[in-house]
Design a protein around this motif. Structure first.
Motif, mmCIF file in Angstrom:
data_model
loop_
_atom_site.group_PDB
_atom_site.id
_atom_site.type_symbol
_atom_site.label_atom_id
_atom_site.label_comp_id
_atom_site.label_asym_id
_atom_site.label_seq_id
_atom_site.Cartn_x
_atom_site.Cartn_y
_atom_site.Cartn_z
ATOM 1 N N MET A 152 100.140 59.049 43.472
ATOM 2 C CA MET A 152 101.515 58.687 43.131
ATOM 3 C C MET A 152 102.518 59.536 43.910
ATOM 4 O O MET A 152 103.538 59.027 44.377
ATOM 5 N N LEU A 153 102.232 60.828 44.070
ATOM 6 C CA LEU A 153 103.126 61.694 44.840
ATOM 7 C C LEU A 153 103.204 61.262 46.302
ATOM 8 O O LEU A 153 104.279 61.257 46.910
ATOM 9 N N GLN A 154 102.055 60.875 46.863
ATOM 10 C CA GLN A 154 102.043 60.416 48.251
ATOM 11 C C GLN A 154 102.854 59.131 48.400
ATOM 12 O O GLN A 154 103.644 58.985 49.338
ATOM 13 N N ILE A 155 102.665 58.217 47.446
ATOM 14 C CA ILE A 155 103.413 56.955 47.485
ATOM 15 C C ILE A 155 104.908 57.228 47.356
ATOM 16 O O ILE A 155 105.730 56.650 48.075
ATOM 17 N N GLN A 156 105.249 58.141 46.432
ATOM 18 C CA GLN A 156 106.659 58.485 46.227
ATOM 19 C C GLN A 156 107.257 59.094 47.492
ATOM 20 O O GLN A 156 108.395 58.771 47.866
#
Length: 97
Positions: A65-69
């Motif tokens: 999720m952090l990478q996508i964000q």
């Protein structure tokens, strides 16, 4: 030995036998409780292992999720720059007309 002494000895032996019986019952009860505790600890360990796996999965999901964000933030920044550039171009075209 007199009959009275023999009776006292028998009474003492009976008292000791009763006490030993009580101790054996207590020991048996403790053994049963120990088995129950062992089962509870086994169940608890299984649940802890499941929770550990779940936490590991959640950590992996969090990283994803952090990478996508971060990727979405970069896209938004690019779109923002593009939008400002296009607005400037439109303003310049309006002035030319």
């Amino acid at each position: 030995m007199s009959k009275q002494i023999l009776n006292q000895i028998l009474d003492k032996l009976q008292t000791m036998d009763d006490r030993i019986g009580t101790l054996e019952n207590v020991q048996k009860s403790h053994g049963e409780h120990l088995q129950q505790l062992i089962q509870i600890v086994g169940t608890t360990n299984s649940k802890i292992e499941e929770l550990t796996e779940d936490v590991s999965i959640l950590k992996g999901n969090q990283q994803t999720m952090l990478q996508i964000q971060q990727e979405q933030q970069k896209i938004l920044e690019r779109l923002s720059v593009r939008s400002i550039s296009q607005e400037a171009d439109i303003a310049e075209l309006r002035r030319i007309k």
